[in-house]
Design a protein around this motif. Sequence first.
Motif, PDB file in Angstrom:
ATOM      1  N   ARG A 176       0.836  -1.207   0.000  1.00 11.45           N
ATOM      2  CA  ARG A 176       0.000   0.000   0.000  1.00 11.45           C
ATOM      3  C   ARG A 176       0.867   1.252   0.000  1.00 11.45           C
ATOM      4  NH1 ARG A 176      -5.316   1.358   1.862  1.00 11.45           N
ATOM      5  NH2 ARG A 176      -5.625   3.531   1.242  1.00 11.45           N
ATOM      6  N   ARG A 177       1.905   1.235   0.821  1.00  7.57           N
ATOM      7  CA  ARG A 177       2.803   2.399   0.870  1.00  7.57           C
ATOM      8  C   ARG A 177       3.540   2.576  -0.462  1.00  7.57           C
ATOM      9  NH1 ARG A 177       6.807   2.780   5.891  1.00  7.57           N
ATOM     10  NH2 ARG A 177       4.753   2.968   6.866  1.00  7.57           N
ATOM     11  N   PHE A 179       2.469   1.637  -3.446  1.00  9.68           N
ATOM     12  CA  PHE A 179       1.537   2.120  -4.461  1.00  9.68           C
ATOM     13  C   PHE A 179       1.158   3.584  -4.229  1.00  9.68           C
ATOM     14  CE2 PHE A 179       0.084  -2.554  -4.851  1.00  9.68           C
ATOM     15  CZ  PHE A 179       1.070  -2.797  -5.815  1.00  9.68           C
ATOM     16  N   ALA A 180       1.190   4.021  -2.977  1.00  6.57           N
ATOM     17  CA  ALA A 180       0.964   5.437  -2.702  1.00  6.57           C
ATOM     18  C   ALA A 180       2.090   6.278  -3.309  1.00  6.57           C
ATOM     19  CB  ALA A 180       0.871   5.675  -1.197  1.00  6.57           C
ATOM     20  N   ARG A 181       3.320   5.774  -3.214  1.00  4.16           N
ATOM     21  CA  ARG A 181       4.453   6.466  -3.840  1.00  4.16           C
ATOM     22  C   ARG A 181       4.288   6.489  -5.342  1.00  4.16           C
ATOM     23  NH1 ARG A 181       7.422   9.873  -5.456  1.00  4.16           N
ATOM     24  NH2 ARG A 181       9.701   9.698  -5.576  1.00  4.16           N
ATOM     25  N   ARG A 183       1.544   6.501  -6.963  1.00  6.30           N
ATOM     26  CA  ARG A 183       0.501   7.485  -7.274  1.00  6.30           C
ATOM     27  C   ARG A 183       1.080   8.893  -7.327  1.00  6.30           C
ATOM     28  NH1 ARG A 183      -5.307   7.228  -4.258  1.00  6.30           N
ATOM     29  NH2 ARG A 183      -6.495   8.459  -5.749  1.00  6.30           N
ATOM     30  N   GLU A 184       2.008   9.197  -6.434  1.00  2.00           N
ATOM     31  CA  GLU A 184       2.664  10.506  -6.456  1.00  2.00           C
ATOM     32  C   GLU A 184       3.426  10.709  -7.763  1.00  2.00           C
ATOM     33  OE1 GLU A 184       5.176  10.558  -3.064  1.00  2.00           O
ATOM     34  OE2 GLU A 184       3.531  10.754  -1.614  1.00  2.00           O
ATOM     35  N   ASP A 209      -4.838  -3.267  -2.507  1.00  2.00           N
ATOM     36  CA  ASP A 209      -3.997  -2.113  -2.168  1.00  2.00           C
ATOM     37  C   ASP A 209      -3.810  -1.209  -3.381  1.00  2.00           C
ATOM     38  OD1 ASP A 209      -3.433  -2.661   0.579  1.00  2.00           O
ATOM     39  OD2 ASP A 209      -2.036  -4.218  -0.031  1.00  2.00           O
ATOM     40  N   GLU A 213      -5.072   2.850  -4.090  1.00  2.00           N
ATOM     41  CA  GLU A 213      -4.138   3.934  -4.421  1.00  2.00           C
ATOM     42  C   GLU A 213      -4.232   4.374  -5.881  1.00  2.00           C
ATOM     43  OE1 GLU A 213      -2.606   5.730  -2.397  1.00  2.00           O
ATOM     44  OE2 GLU A 213      -2.938   4.554  -0.573  1.00  2.00           O
TER      45      GLU A 213
END
Length: 232
Positions: A176-177, A179-181, A183-184, A209, A213
């Motif tokens: 999840r973390r 995929f958040a990166r 997304r950025e 996850d 994201e």
Amino acid sequence: MTGRRDELAGRLREVRARMDTAAKAAGRDADDLELVVVTKYFPASDVDHLVDLGVRHIGENKDQEAAAKVAELARRDDVTVHFIGQLQSNKAGHVAGYADVVQSVDRPKIVTALDRGAERHGRRLDVLLQVALDGADGRGGAAPDEVPALADLVAGAPSLRLRGIMAVAPLDGDPRRAFARLREVADGIRAGHPDATWISAGMSGDLEDAVAEGATHLRVGTAILGSRPSLG
């Protein structure tokens, strides 16, 4: 082959249900998610079953296997072929002859080779930039700070179309973390290239996850096709 078709149909329903649930949890529309079934190591007959069951996108990793399989497909015009494996520049021209999308572009040399190959085949290829989220050797991908320049290079290639970015979750760590990166990175690319809206992320074990994201394309193999067949 009815038994195999029924097996694939059941697993496909399960994966689509997971996608629907994940989309609802994320406040997204499941219709905005594209399923890319990863068919590496499985025969063209499985792909034909999947197409009959409504699958419109498949993913392949190995050039030689993919080219032969695509040539065997009964309904080639009904399926979009995504090349998702690491790509060597000397194979890029060949891949450009049968793939519709190349998701693993990670360096300028590949951009140049794909552009030349696509031009030679009279085609225009959709391209995703592979982003390295963990820096691990052997998994491919450009560092996040290298991606903007690579995006500009693809956007300037006459026979390529920049669609977005792709990544594989790190082997260790929180997907999840990661995929958040991703997304950025995607947000940064879209700032300069508004049409680059695709985010290819998430596989059998972490698709929820990825959906949370912002993934638009999910690459799922094992959950639909089962364990890889023996190669020995």
